[in-house]
Design a protein around this motif. Sequence first.
Motif, PDB file in Angstrom:
ATOM      1  N   PHE A 242       0.919  -0.903  -0.171  1.00  0.00           N
ATOM      2  CA  PHE A 242       0.426   0.215  -0.280  1.00  0.00           C
ATOM      3  C   PHE A 242       1.001   1.014   0.435  1.00  0.00           C
ATOM      4  O   PHE A 242       0.693   2.320  -0.717  1.00  0.00           O
ATOM      5  CB  PHE A 242      -1.603  -0.107   1.009  1.00  0.00           C
ATOM      6  CG  PHE A 242      -1.801   1.358   1.634  1.00  0.00           C
ATOM      7  CD1 PHE A 242      -2.660   1.983   0.746  1.00  0.00           C
ATOM      8  CD2 PHE A 242      -1.599   2.225   2.780  1.00  0.00           C
ATOM      9  CE1 PHE A 242      -3.438   2.795   0.983  1.00  0.00           C
ATOM     10  CE2 PHE A 242      -1.899   3.231   2.882  1.00  0.00           C
ATOM     11  CZ  PHE A 242      -3.224   3.566   1.739  1.00  0.00           C
ATOM     12  N   HIS A 264       4.403   2.555   6.885  1.00  0.00           N
ATOM     13  CA  HIS A 264       3.499   3.875   7.228  1.00  0.00           C
ATOM     14  C   HIS A 264       4.516   4.806   7.726  1.00  0.00           C
ATOM     15  O   HIS A 264       4.830   5.507   7.350  1.00  0.00           O
ATOM     16  CB  HIS A 264       2.083   3.058   7.924  1.00  0.00           C
ATOM     17  CG  HIS A 264       1.280   2.439   7.100  1.00  0.00           C
ATOM     18  ND1 HIS A 264       0.010   2.561   8.400  1.00  0.00           N
ATOM     19  CD2 HIS A 264       1.597   2.079   6.314  1.00  0.00           C
ATOM     20  CE1 HIS A 264      -1.239   1.485   7.246  1.00  0.00           C
ATOM     21  NE2 HIS A 264      -0.249   1.021   6.434  1.00  0.00           N
ATOM     22  N   LEU A 268       4.881   8.326   7.289  1.00  0.00           N
ATOM     23  CA  LEU A 268       4.357   9.579   7.563  1.00  0.00           C
ATOM     24  C   LEU A 268       5.324  10.751   7.429  1.00  0.00           C
ATOM     25  O   LEU A 268       5.438  11.815   7.437  1.00  0.00           O
ATOM     26  CB  LEU A 268       3.862   9.289   8.967  1.00  0.00           C
ATOM     27  CG  LEU A 268       2.434   8.419   9.144  1.00  0.00           C
ATOM     28  CD1 LEU A 268       1.862   7.675   9.865  1.00  0.00           C
ATOM     29  CD2 LEU A 268       1.987   9.746   8.473  1.00  0.00           C
TER      30      LEU A 268
ATOM     31  N   GLU B 249      -5.869  -1.154   5.921  1.00  0.00           N
ATOM     32  CA  GLU B 249      -4.372  -0.505   5.921  1.00  0.00           C
ATOM     33  C   GLU B 249      -4.767   0.470   5.443  1.00  0.00           C
ATOM     34  O   GLU B 249      -4.037   1.650   6.512  1.00  0.00           O
ATOM     35  CB  GLU B 249      -4.056  -1.043   4.599  1.00  0.00           C
ATOM     36  CG  GLU B 249      -1.968  -0.689   5.207  1.00  0.00           C
ATOM     37  CD  GLU B 249      -1.155  -1.678   4.079  1.00  0.00           C
ATOM     38  OE1 GLU B 249      -1.189  -2.410   3.451  1.00  0.00           O
ATOM     39  OE2 GLU B 249      -0.131  -0.883   4.896  1.00  0.00           O
ATOM     40  N   VAL B 250      -5.607   1.204   4.634  1.00  0.00           N
ATOM     41  CA  VAL B 250      -6.208   2.963   4.065  1.00  0.00           C
ATOM     42  C   VAL B 250      -6.108   3.193   5.946  1.00  0.00           C
ATOM     43  O   VAL B 250      -5.855   4.516   5.556  1.00  0.00           O
ATOM     44  CB  VAL B 250      -7.048   2.574   2.972  1.00  0.00           C
ATOM     45  CG1 VAL B 250      -8.133   1.831   3.089  1.00  0.00           C
ATOM     46  CG2 VAL B 250      -6.982   4.466   2.196  1.00  0.00           C
ATOM     47  N   GLN B 252      -5.883   2.415   8.936  1.00  0.00           N
ATOM     48  CA  GLN B 252      -5.119   2.998   9.797  1.00  0.00           C
ATOM     49  C   GLN B 252      -4.177   3.736   9.102  1.00  0.00           C
ATOM     50  O   GLN B 252      -3.494   4.710  10.320  1.00  0.00           O
ATOM     51  CB  GLN B 252      -4.148   1.757   9.180  1.00  0.00           C
ATOM     52  CG  GLN B 252      -4.448   0.248  10.173  1.00  0.00           C
ATOM     53  CD  GLN B 252      -3.680  -1.078  10.042  1.00  0.00           C
ATOM     54  OE1 GLN B 252      -1.914  -0.733   9.963  1.00  0.00           O
ATOM     55  NE2 GLN B 252      -4.171  -2.105  10.037  1.00  0.00           N
ATOM     56  N   PHE B 253      -3.770   3.720   7.778  1.00  0.00           N
ATOM     57  CA  PHE B 253      -2.480   5.279   7.755  1.00  0.00           C
ATOM     58  C   PHE B 253      -3.596   6.921   7.808  1.00  0.00           C
ATOM     59  O   PHE B 253      -2.363   7.579   8.557  1.00  0.00           O
ATOM     60  CB  PHE B 253      -2.395   4.895   6.168  1.00  0.00           C
ATOM     61  CG  PHE B 253      -1.195   6.201   5.711  1.00  0.00           C
ATOM     62  CD1 PHE B 253      -0.072   5.934   5.276  1.00  0.00           C
ATOM     63  CD2 PHE B 253      -1.717   6.923   4.663  1.00  0.00           C
ATOM     64  CE1 PHE B 253       1.102   6.857   5.096  1.00  0.00           C
ATOM     65  CE2 PHE B 253      -1.167   7.288   4.362  1.00  0.00           C
ATOM     66  CZ  PHE B 253       0.147   7.870   4.369  1.00  0.00           C
ATOM     67  N   GLY B 256      -2.853   6.995  11.009  1.00  0.00           N
ATOM     68  CA  GLY B 256      -1.591   7.849  11.272  1.00  0.00           C
ATOM     69  C   GLY B 256      -1.119   9.168  11.036  1.00  0.00           C
ATOM     70  O   GLY B 256      -0.288   9.248  11.754  1.00  0.00           O
ATOM     71  N   VAL B 257      -1.749   9.518   9.481  1.00  0.00           N
ATOM     72  CA  VAL B 257      -1.711  10.720   9.208  1.00  0.00           C
ATOM     73  C   VAL B 257      -1.917  12.029  10.473  1.00  0.00           C
ATOM     74  O   VAL B 257      -1.542  13.144  10.829  1.00  0.00           O
ATOM     75  CB  VAL B 257      -2.068  11.219   8.145  1.00  0.00           C
ATOM     76  CG1 VAL B 257      -2.904  12.767   7.703  1.00  0.00           C
ATOM     77  CG2 VAL B 257      -1.880  10.489   6.827  1.00  0.00           C
ATOM     78  N   LYS B 260      -0.538  11.973  13.423  1.00  0.00           N
ATOM     79  CA  LYS B 260       1.417  13.097  13.117  1.00  0.00           C
ATOM     80  C   LYS B 260       1.340  13.708  12.925  1.00  0.00           C
ATOM     81  O   LYS B 260       2.350  15.035  13.102  1.00  0.00           O
ATOM     82  CB  LYS B 260       2.078  11.760  12.665  1.00  0.00           C
ATOM     83  CG  LYS B 260       3.865  12.067  12.692  1.00  0.00           C
ATOM     84  CD  LYS B 260       4.285  11.228  11.646  1.00  0.00           C
ATOM     85  CE  LYS B 260       5.818  11.376  11.518  1.00  0.00           C
ATOM     86  NZ  LYS B 260       6.985  11.474  13.081  1.00  0.00           N
ATOM     87  N   LEU B 261       0.293  13.846  11.820  1.00  0.00           N
ATOM     88  CA  LEU B 261      -0.170  15.513  10.680  1.00  0.00           C
ATOM     89  C   LEU B 261      -0.534  16.538  11.483  1.00  0.00           C
ATOM     90  O   LEU B 261      -0.991  17.825  11.145  1.00  0.00           O
ATOM     91  CB  LEU B 261      -0.214  15.557   9.764  1.00  0.00           C
ATOM     92  CG  LEU B 261       1.667  14.595   9.201  1.00  0.00           C
ATOM     93  CD1 LEU B 261       1.489  13.089   8.462  1.00  0.00           C
ATOM     94  CD2 LEU B 261       2.534  15.787   8.665  1.00  0.00           C
ATOM     95  N   ILE B 272      -6.720   5.321  -4.511  1.00  0.00           N
ATOM     96  CA  ILE B 272      -4.961   5.860  -4.506  1.00  0.00           C
ATOM     97  C   ILE B 272      -5.090   6.928  -4.517  1.00  0.00           C
ATOM     98  O   ILE B 272      -4.658   7.389  -4.208  1.00  0.00           O
ATOM     99  CB  ILE B 272      -4.100   4.607  -4.283  1.00  0.00           C
ATOM    100  CG1 ILE B 272      -4.670   3.367  -3.305  1.00  0.00           C
ATOM    101  CG2 ILE B 272      -2.327   5.220  -3.630  1.00  0.00           C
ATOM    102  CD1 ILE B 272      -3.488   2.035  -3.119  1.00  0.00           C
ATOM    103  N   LEU B 275      -6.385   9.759  -3.117  1.00  0.00           N
ATOM    104  CA  LEU B 275      -5.782  10.056  -1.705  1.00  0.00           C
ATOM    105  C   LEU B 275      -4.943  10.668  -1.872  1.00  0.00           C
ATOM    106  O   LEU B 275      -4.896  11.575  -0.509  1.00  0.00           O
ATOM    107  CB  LEU B 275      -5.392   8.753  -1.275  1.00  0.00           C
ATOM    108  CG  LEU B 275      -5.321   8.445   0.472  1.00  0.00           C
ATOM    109  CD1 LEU B 275      -6.923   9.636   1.431  1.00  0.00           C
ATOM    110  CD2 LEU B 275      -5.529   6.693   0.334  1.00  0.00           C
ATOM    111  N   LEU B 279      -3.842  14.228   0.169  1.00  0.00           N
ATOM    112  CA  LEU B 279      -2.541  13.924   1.238  1.00  0.00           C
ATOM    113  C   LEU B 279      -1.944  15.759   0.322  1.00  0.00           C
ATOM    114  O   LEU B 279      -0.876  16.001   1.055  1.00  0.00           O
ATOM    115  CB  LEU B 279      -1.841  12.715   1.138  1.00  0.00           C
ATOM    116  CG  LEU B 279      -2.499  12.267   2.076  1.00  0.00           C
ATOM    117  CD1 LEU B 279      -2.143  10.959   1.671  1.00  0.00           C
ATOM    118  CD2 LEU B 279      -2.452  12.539   2.916  1.00  0.00           C
TER     119      LEU B 279
END
Lengths: 278, 287
Positions: A242, A264, A268, B249-250, B252-253, B256-257, B260-261, B272, B275, B279
């Motif tokens: 991914f 990831h 990130l 997974e997408v 989860q990511f 994460g964004v 973190k951001l 994708i 997406l 981003l």
Amino acid sequence: MSHFIEFRNVSFRYREDQPWVLVNVSFTVQADEWLAIIGHNGSGKSTIAKLMNGLLLPQQGEIFVDGIAVNEESIWDIRKRVGMVFQNPDNQFVGTTVRDDVAFGMENHGLPRQLMLKRVQSSLAAVGMSDYQAHEPHRLSGGQKQRIAIASVLAVAPQLIILDEATAMLDPKGRLEIMETIRQVQETQDLSLITITHDLKEVIKADRVLVMNQGRTWLEGTPREVFAAKDALRDIGLDTPFVTKLAAELTAAGLTIQREPLNHQELLEELWTLHSKM
Amino acid sequence: MDITFKDVSYIYQPNTPFEHRALSNLSFHIRSGSFVAVIGHTGSGKSTLLQHLNGLLRPTAGEVDIGSYKISAEGKTKDIKSLREKAGVVFQYPEHQLFEETVEKDIGFGPLNFHVEQEEIKRRTQEAIEAVNLPEELLQRSPFDLSGGQMRRVAIAGVLAMEPEVLVLDEPTAGLDPRGQREIMDMFSALHKEKKLTTVLVTHSMEDALRYADHIIILKDGRKHMEGPPLEVLVRKEELEQVQLDVPEVIQFLSGVEEKLGYSISYHNQDIAQLAKELVAMVKGGR
């Protein structure tokens, strides 16, 4: 001699009237290395595995395991060094109890009883199945069965373990557990590891990746190097992780990604760096 | 066809030392025309559930309604045959069930058993083989001379030739390489829309569930653990972890964004490429 396995110009076909399954394949595997082999169905991955412990013998070329040429005379020496775990654990059980099953391989190699008793204990402990010695293998769950299969292989103390889609039938958590088990064993004992898999999460953890396509070695490198060839991989029927796909689209949309990310966290970090510069 | 489970329990080998309760008071409703993913780890009751969908098993207690068919402990079996004409099951590794001399005979075997006319069988075989993307030349070959992926397509064509209204799929992509997996799932998705099927997919893949299903049922120890639309169910991390599943997974990511951001981008089935655009807009401070 640092190579543990060496394939030298190996070609193989199952019958004379059938096409070659492997064509002039050469590669090496180092001691203590984890090599992942990927490729589409029918690319020759499983054939490679079977050639490594003498289940099949090549028509052309030579294969060396720990410096020994693989042939009919050396098969038993080779099999002490190379253990295999296959996809379906149900096809691999012979014992009526877990303990007997783990002992079976050692019996074939004629190990002394005292050593066998010790190894049954230590290999079941290594896979976290010590409490199951008297259980019937076929009543265990899929993940537990695979752990027993791995314990049976560990008991023979091979220097290389080949996992041929050994986690394919497990659910995601079961897969992770098995791979963690194997990694722990690899860290505490000297062990090379070859995994044949479609699971990209497994592949990115390997030291090196060998990509097979139509019976030939197509690409070899670290996971980062291999997945950088994402378009070409897709052309030969393989998928990429991914983050690899997303990184490619981000680049296409105008971002400059410094380093091909593998997980990831790395992607990130890239985004965070870019963001703080804006 | 609508599918309804009303307080369904199923017990294997009741009143013996081996008694095992595989389903407990399971109730849910599947709307006609929906694409449902059933998820759960080994032993959660998925296989038992799907065997109820064409009457291979009848509930020990409770009732299963499939269209106008009712299956209960007391019910008669007389309707089950016509139910099996309507509900097709693609079992795990369906290529293990191939047995005929030629691909054509294997695909036509189901309809033949239900006394479908020869002409009609021919037509259906033709349609089925096109649906699974196999060349017509294969029809006269032995199914055992084909590759694994082709054999699976033949087996699936055999189920399609029954022209079912409900299609039940038990891990249909297991053992295929990534391209094979994507092709098979895209094929089922296209058939689902084109034939207006009711599709029930048993899977381990959270990615497939997110991508193809419009309704999710998650089982735990024979009971319903979670149910609802993918974007509501597949984001609940703690509850999913209780049944050893991961958030896709997408998603989860994206969390994460957010961590973190500090930006929240919602997932709405965008691909994708889309997406990536969102981003980039975020990174460049456009939002």
